[in-house]
Write a protein that holds these residues in place. Sequence first.
Motif, PDB file in Angstrom:
ATOM      1  N   GLY A 115      57.395  23.186  44.359  1.00 28.79           N
ATOM      2  CA  GLY A 115      57.058  22.735  43.012  1.00 28.79           C
ATOM      3  C   GLY A 115      58.276  22.199  42.302  1.00 28.79           C
ATOM      4  N   HIS A 116      58.124  22.126  40.993  1.00 27.23           N
ATOM      5  CA  HIS A 116      59.179  21.671  40.084  1.00 27.23           C
ATOM      6  C   HIS A 116      60.274  22.737  40.051  1.00 27.23           C
ATOM      7  CE1 HIS A 116      60.463  19.714  36.282  1.00 27.23           C
ATOM      8  NE2 HIS A 116      60.624  20.925  35.812  1.00 27.23           N
ATOM      9  N   LEU A 117      61.516  22.347  40.264  1.00 24.44           N
ATOM     10  CA  LEU A 117      62.616  23.321  40.269  1.00 24.44           C
ATOM     11  C   LEU A 117      62.854  23.859  38.861  1.00 24.44           C
ATOM     12  CD1 LEU A 117      64.946  24.774  41.726  1.00 24.44           C
ATOM     13  CD2 LEU A 117      66.369  22.773  41.227  1.00 24.44           C
ATOM     14  N   MET A 118      62.694  25.175  38.714  1.00 22.69           N
ATOM     15  CA  MET A 118      62.929  25.836  37.426  1.00 22.69           C
ATOM     16  C   MET A 118      64.102  26.800  37.568  1.00 22.69           C
ATOM     17  SD  MET A 118      58.937  26.656  36.412  1.00 22.69           S
ATOM     18  CE  MET A 118      59.047  26.420  34.643  1.00 22.69           C
ATOM     19  N   GLU A 119      64.560  27.325  36.456  1.00 23.36           N
ATOM     20  CA  GLU A 119      65.568  28.391  36.540  1.00 23.36           C
ATOM     21  C   GLU A 119      64.953  29.569  37.288  1.00 23.36           C
ATOM     22  OE1 GLU A 119      67.671  29.435  32.927  1.00 23.36           O
ATOM     23  OE2 GLU A 119      67.350  27.410  32.147  1.00 23.36           O
ATOM     24  N   GLY A 120      65.776  30.277  38.057  1.00 25.36           N
ATOM     25  CA  GLY A 120      65.270  31.416  38.806  1.00 25.36           C
ATOM     26  C   GLY A 120      65.420  31.277  40.315  1.00 25.36           C
ATOM     27  N   ALA A 121      65.892  30.112  40.773  1.00 28.17           N
ATOM     28  CA  ALA A 121      66.201  29.954  42.199  1.00 28.17           C
ATOM     29  C   ALA A 121      67.658  30.347  42.385  1.00 28.17           C
ATOM     30  CB  ALA A 121      65.973  28.512  42.644  1.00 28.17           C
ATOM     31  N   ILE A 122      67.889  31.455  43.078  1.00 25.56           N
ATOM     32  CA  ILE A 122      69.241  32.004  43.208  1.00 25.56           C
ATOM     33  C   ILE A 122      69.805  31.638  44.579  1.00 25.56           C
ATOM     34  CG2 ILE A 122      70.628  34.106  43.131  1.00 25.56           C
ATOM     35  CD1 ILE A 122      69.206  33.242  40.478  1.00 25.56           C
ATOM     36  N   HIS A 176      66.169  16.612  37.082  1.00 22.00           N
ATOM     37  CA  HIS A 176      64.760  16.782  37.420  1.00 22.00           C
ATOM     38  C   HIS A 176      64.647  16.788  38.935  1.00 22.00           C
ATOM     39  CE1 HIS A 176      60.392  15.121  37.487  1.00 22.00           C
ATOM     40  NE2 HIS A 176      60.419  16.429  37.585  1.00 22.00           N
ATOM     41  N   ALA A 177      64.262  17.949  39.491  1.00 23.23           N
ATOM     42  CA  ALA A 177      64.189  18.066  40.951  1.00 23.23           C
ATOM     43  C   ALA A 177      62.952  18.846  41.356  1.00 23.23           C
ATOM     44  CB  ALA A 177      65.440  18.761  41.485  1.00 23.23           C
ATOM     45  N   HIS A 178      62.446  18.529  42.540  1.00 29.12           N
ATOM     46  CA  HIS A 178      61.336  19.274  43.125  1.00 29.12           C
ATOM     47  C   HIS A 178      61.835  19.901  44.419  1.00 29.12           C
ATOM     48  CE1 HIS A 178      57.708  17.292  40.877  1.00 29.12           C
ATOM     49  NE2 HIS A 178      58.622  17.763  40.049  1.00 29.12           N
ATOM     50  N   ILE A 179      61.307  21.087  44.732  1.00 21.83           N
ATOM     51  CA  ILE A 179      61.843  21.880  45.839  1.00 21.83           C
ATOM     52  C   ILE A 179      60.731  22.362  46.762  1.00 21.83           C
ATOM     53  CG2 ILE A 179      61.748  24.061  44.535  1.00 21.83           C
ATOM     54  CD1 ILE A 179      64.509  24.758  45.767  1.00 21.83           C
TER      55      ILE A 179
END
Lengths: 147, 147, 147
Positions: free
Chosen positions: B105-112, B89-92
């Motif tokens: 926001g909340h780190l979701m899949e899709g940060a490359i 659980h991470a925020h970016i």
Amino acid sequence: MKAQSRQRGRSFLIRLPYGEDLLLTLKRFCEENGITQGVLAVIGAVRRATVGYYDQEAHEYKANSFDQPMEIVSCIGNISLLEGEPFVHAHIVLADKEGRPAAAGHLMEGAIIFAGEAFVQELIGEPLVREFDEQTSLSLWPWLSKG
Amino acid sequence: MKAQSRQRGRSFLIRLPYGEDLLLTLKRFCEENGITQGVLAVIGAVRRATVGYYDQEAHEYKANSFDQPMEIVSCIGNISLLEGEPFVHAHIVLADKEGRPAAAGHLMEGAIIFAGEAFVQELIGEPLVREFDEQTSLSLWPWLSKG
Amino acid sequence: MKAQSRQRGRSFLIRLPYGEDLLLTLKRFCEENGITQGVLAVIGAVRRATVGYYDQEAHEYKANSFDQPMEIVSCIGNISLLEGEPFVHAHIVLADKEGRPAAAGHLMEGAIIFAGEAFVQELIGEPLVREFDEQTSLSLWPWLSKG
């Protein structure tokens, strides 16, 4: 600039209570667990928040309030002693529903927890005490002890 | 609010792989190294990213995507167990080419990942398990164990 | 992706000097205390700052300067070796007097401290050395050592 080092004490991962004030909760946690120095990091969300900006000319905090739900995207800080009590100094960054950074500053009372997860790392060593600093009018730590 | 403390386990400083998904990479790192609780921090840059905002009324995540290269100016979070697996659980917070905070926001899949450096601090202690919370509809940790 | 772990060394909580450059101060602190690997976190305020954005196509840093007092709402990073010397790599987020996130990026020279508190956690282990990476033109750590 040779500095005294500290030892690591206890490590905590804690869930923060819904509806409570973030700053006051962190302070109470330190009091109830006897933590007088350390570092902390929080992520989560708030229902609203107030953040502070320190005016470097007027030497006073300006409070900025944001009355909307936001993500706590960062909240990092430290714990030391002020007037004999554990004092939490933290800065916070908040994001809005469009995923935009919306508010940031010195964590003040008024940030109301929706959900929160805190990491607290206690440190142990010579007491770390804040005292009034004339140059900035802030309560700061002593300078590095030499050697 | 007396809390159980945890012990510190292994510490890692790792380079993250170019072109991979940030969240999935962190999760895989935990799986492959047997890390079930801890904290982490990442800096670096992404080619694009998706961040989440949790709607506190609707009780669901809204995904906001930003299709541009950005600096990872902060990414902090924790590791615990969800349904028996390590859960990150991470925020970016991300910044654009003008040096402006642009997304968070909340780190979701899709940060490359373009480049990334992660610090992972394992913690050791009683298993830290997420369970469904009715009030928020989130998977949260148990309340502080008293004493 | 099995990674080598590191041991924790000394922990420091330090007051940063008014009027000095943030990045150079952190680097000097590491040099004077013999810290060659670790992590750090800073909160405080600056009189002005310069932040970097790495152009992922041109492979060069662009410097963005902000000539106003701001809160350091986050500054996290790491310490490793570059050309035999301690190298501080940190990213910073800054907020303005309205409580808005105003600037963020790679910490460059030009951030002048008004007040600052740094946590430095030394790590100990196999030397962590940056080397030129062809794909990004950045100085990065080696890939995870297997096993």
